[in-house]
Design an enzyme around this catalytic site. Structure first.
Site, PDB file in Angstrom:
ATOM      1  N   THR A 290       0.533  -1.665  -0.160  1.00 41.84           N
ATOM      2  CA  THR A 290       0.169   0.363   0.049  1.00 41.84           C
ATOM      3  C   THR A 290       1.004   1.298  -0.264  1.00 41.84           C
ATOM      4  O   THR A 290       0.477   2.336  -0.860  1.00 41.84           O
ATOM      5  CB  THR A 290      -1.018   0.112   1.571  1.00 41.84           C
ATOM      6  OG1 THR A 290      -1.589  -0.971   0.750  1.00 41.84           O
ATOM      7  CG2 THR A 290      -1.913   1.175   0.885  1.00 41.84           C
ATOM      8  N   HIS A 405      -7.933  -6.980   3.056  1.00 37.04           N
ATOM      9  CA  HIS A 405      -7.335  -6.978   2.983  1.00 37.04           C
ATOM     10  C   HIS A 405      -7.256  -8.408   3.772  1.00 37.04           C
ATOM     11  O   HIS A 405      -7.798  -8.648   4.370  1.00 37.04           O
ATOM     12  CB  HIS A 405      -6.419  -6.394   4.432  1.00 37.04           C
ATOM     13  CG  HIS A 405      -4.519  -5.968   4.672  1.00 37.04           C
ATOM     14  ND1 HIS A 405      -4.676  -6.960   4.607  1.00 37.04           N
ATOM     15  CD2 HIS A 405      -4.440  -5.648   3.631  1.00 37.04           C
ATOM     16  CE1 HIS A 405      -2.800  -7.085   4.284  1.00 37.04           C
ATOM     17  NE2 HIS A 405      -2.742  -5.818   3.865  1.00 37.04           N
TER      18      HIS A 405
HETATM   19  C1  GP9 Z   1      -1.885  -0.951   6.406  1.00 40.19           C
HETATM   20  C2  GP9 Z   1      -2.254  -0.955   5.315  1.00 40.19           C
HETATM   21  C3  GP9 Z   1      -2.667  -2.296   4.534  1.00 40.19           C
HETATM   22  O1  GP9 Z   1      -2.660   0.461   7.397  1.00 40.19           O
HETATM   23  O2  GP9 Z   1      -2.690   0.278   5.082  1.00 40.19           O
HETATM   24  O3  GP9 Z   1      -1.106  -2.337   4.398  1.00 40.19           O
HETATM   25  P1  GP9 Z   1      -0.999  -3.311   3.272  1.00 40.19           P
HETATM   26  O4  GP9 Z   1      -0.025  -4.776   4.002  1.00 40.19           O
HETATM   27  O5  GP9 Z   1      -1.505  -3.286   1.685  1.00 40.19           O
HETATM   28  O6  GP9 Z   1       0.183  -2.639   2.405  1.00 40.19           O
HETATM   29 MN    MN Z   2      -2.191  -2.570   0.686  1.00 38.28          MN
END
Ligand code: GP9
Ligand code: MN
Length: 620
Positions: A290, A405
């Site tokens: 992300t 997620h």
């Molecule tokens: C964590 C969220 C997820 O704050 O942005 O992160 P990722 O594991 O997808 O990089």
């Molecule tokens: Mn992510």
């Protein structure tokens, strides 16, 4: 010889275990017997060396050293297995030091563990037991000088033999490092970690050695690639509020698609019909997931081949979109209901000159409104809009969703489509959480309208990175109705949605745009829509609406996509057929792909933007 049996037994056990783990826990592609052989011997030199040190030790310390070291080595191996199960990748030192993240991974870690993982430590237990019981094999005999000499000569010989073989297999292995699998395949996982530590220290030195002339070269390259903006669209969103949404793990294959006959993204499918929708848009993230996506979108630079740039270079000088827009009277804020230090965001956002970061503590988070990683997307958007209302306008804002997620947990009451049925629990559960996020986006847009924040805004939605890794290829092939997922298909699966929605403009003339493009293109595109010229800015993307925009995107692993071809894992594929073709078809773009990643890395490693004259730009 028999006097040193305990050391040799330890090396043998760990060696065989490592090889078994290579074969069972990682998906390392082997193309020949020679490669298999290199893979087999690759752990040996490191293990011989590290346990050979025991030969210099006194009786009291030797066995303790052997047991503790074998535990550490096993732990490193196991940590890689866990990491691989999630990321399909190996650990790098920068990622390892992201203890904040590791702590927050909580749920996911349990999800990744199996009872059979005990296997990873069986040999350690056996060695500890032998040492404790002082069984004959573990009894101490001081090593003779001669034995030690022979032992280390053999170790060096094996290491050189390994390196030599690897060099014939993969020239320049150590200088071209963006493919970790290749390194591990040829050097072994332990030597790889040693190498990674060396790289890390080198990158520290790089900043110290960099000077402004390096930036001049890059500036020339960027200027030469600058594309004139599209006249009709330049400035069409001038002065509007900017609302960007990072859609967690959303891949393009779910758009306009169904699971068990039900639409997966009904809202987005509809929204696309009132927007510009890019269906050949790729994510370009690396290990920073992300955060890498955020980095690319707002800097138009590539993330790093190893580690997350949010961690490794958070205090660099940048010239991110929030900073540029400040000169045009914009207030900037980012919304994400997670711990502020996750991905080191609190530090990085300061470097990107965000005015405000609404994080976990700004939200009302309870047991009821949370799932998986935290606050569910619907309450997240509802609460965010309440904050948004209070901001000075025009504002530049970014919202980061979370519910979709891994491991894609969701309460029964929130499931609007059924799970899929395949051998992958991950893929099965992906669909309901995607559907939930889609609903959350609908709620968000409704709320914006209700609060009068919709009409005068430009809204950009993008998928941050893949959600379904290669580990689920079999289930994925089943879902897509294919026999298998080839490396070509894998690259095509890295497409994520990009939707640009300008009320009063795109609803009148929606468009599906199939130019090959990537996250790196978002920054210049947005700035041009806001009527801001990007000439002289350092950026590797191109305006998506520019008439001369190239059909071209480089992924962080060095793969690239052009109008007609996909290049990945040293092979060139015809896009129409997906069949491998002669490499000469991809040849014309290879240099450009390499050059871009290289220049971008130079900027980050050398912190070169500290030499960039922002004054000159802002006066224009
Ligand atoms: C964590 C969220 C997820 O704050 O942005 O992160 P990722 O594991 O997808 O990089
Ligand atoms: Mn992510």
């Amino acid at each position: 010889m028999k006097n040193y049996r305990f050391v040799l037994l330890t090396v043998l056990l760990l060696w065989l275990k490592t090889y078994l783990v290579y074969k069972n826990s990682f998906d390392i592609k082997i193309e020949s017997w020679k490669q298999e052989f290199i893979l087999f011997i690759s752990p040996l030199s490191f293990l011989l060396f590290i346990f050979g040190l025991a030969l210099f030790m006194s009786e009291k310390r030797r066995n303790r050293y052997i047991v503790i070291t074998s535990f550490i080595v096993s732990f490193v191996l196991y940590a890689n297995v866990m990491f691989y199960r999630f990321f399909s990748d190996f650990i790098t030192i920068p990622v390892l030091f992201q203890t904040n993240n590791m702590g927050d991974l909580g749920n996911s870690v349990f999800e990744l563990m199996n009872v059979s993982d005990i296997f990873f430590f069986l040999d350690v237990a056996l060695l500890a037991w032998m040492a404790y019981k002082k069984v004959s094999i573990a009894q101490y005999v001081p090593a003779t000088k001669r034995f030690r000499r022979t032992y280390f000569l053999a170790t060096v010989a094996i290491a050189l033999f390994n390196l030599g073989l690897a060099e014939t297999e993969r020239p320049e292995l150590l200088t071209r490092t963006f493919d970790r699998e290749m390194l591990i395949k040829n050097l072994g996982i332990y030597n790889y970690h040693v190498y990674d530590i060396i790289l890390q220290s080198r990158s520290k030195a790089q900043r110290a050695l960099a000077d402004s002339s390096e930036l001049a070269d890059i500036q020339n390259y960027v200027n030469a690639n600058e594309k004139a903006p599209n006249k009709e669209l330049f400035g069409i969103a001038k002065g509007r509020n900017v609302i960007i949404v990072s859609m967690e793990s959303l891949q393009s294959f779910v758009i306009n698609n169904t699971v068990n006959g039900q639409e997966i993204t009904p809202f987005l499918n509809d929204f696309i019909k009132q927007s510009y929708y890019f269906d050949n848009f790729y994510h370009q993230t690396g290990q920073g997931k992300t955060s890498d996506a955020e980095f690319i979108i707002e800097n138009s630079l590539y993330p790093l081949g190893r580690g997350a740039v949010f961690f490794t270079h958070a205090t660099n000088e940048y010239n991110a979109t929030p900073e540029i827009l400040k000169n045009y009277g914009y207030y900037s804020a980012v919304f994400h209901a997670n711990n502020k230090s996750f991905w080191n965001r609190d530090v990085m956002y300061q470097s990107m000159k965000y005015d405000r970061f609404f994080s976990m503590t700004d939200y009302n988070i309870t047991e009821e409104n949370s799932v998986g990683w935290g606050l569910k997307d619907i309450p997240f958007f509802e609460q965010s809009v309440q904050h948004l209302k209070t901001l000075p306008q025009p504002f530049y804002t970014k919202f980061i969703t979370l519910t979709n997620h891994f491991p894609f947990e969701l309460g029964e009451e929130d499931k609007m489509v059924p799970e899929y049925t395949s051998n992958s629990r991950t893929l099965n559960r992906y669909f309901p959480t995607v559907r939930y996020m889609d609903e959350a986006l609908k709620v968000f847009i409704e709320q914006l309208k209700k609060e009068g924040l919709y009409e005068n805004s430009i809204i950009i939605l993008y998928g941050d990175h893949y959600g379904i890794s290669e580990n689920h290829n079999k289930a994925m092939a089943q879902y897509l109705g294919r026999d298998e997922i080839t490396p070509f298909d894998h690259v095509q699966l890295q497409r994520v949605p990009l939707i640009i929605h300008i009320p009063g403009v795109t609803d009148k003339h929606p468009k599906v745009i199939s130019k090959v493009s990537g996250q790196i293109d978002v920054k210049p595109t947005l700035l041009h829509l806001l009527g801001i010229n990007t000439r002289n800015q350092i950026h590797f993307g191109e305006d998506l609406f520019s008439k001369d925009k190239l059909d071209f995107v480089v992924l962080r692993d060095g793969s690239f996509v052009t109008k007609d071809y996909v290049y990945t894992k040293n092979a060139c594929y015809d896009k129409k057929t997906g069949v491998e073709v002669d490499a000469s078809h991809c040849e014309p773009y290879m240099e450009k792909a390499r050059q871009e990643l290289d220049y971008s890395d130079k900027i980050v490693y050398g912190d070169l933007l500290r030499f960039y004259n922002k004054q000159q730009e802002n006066k224009r």
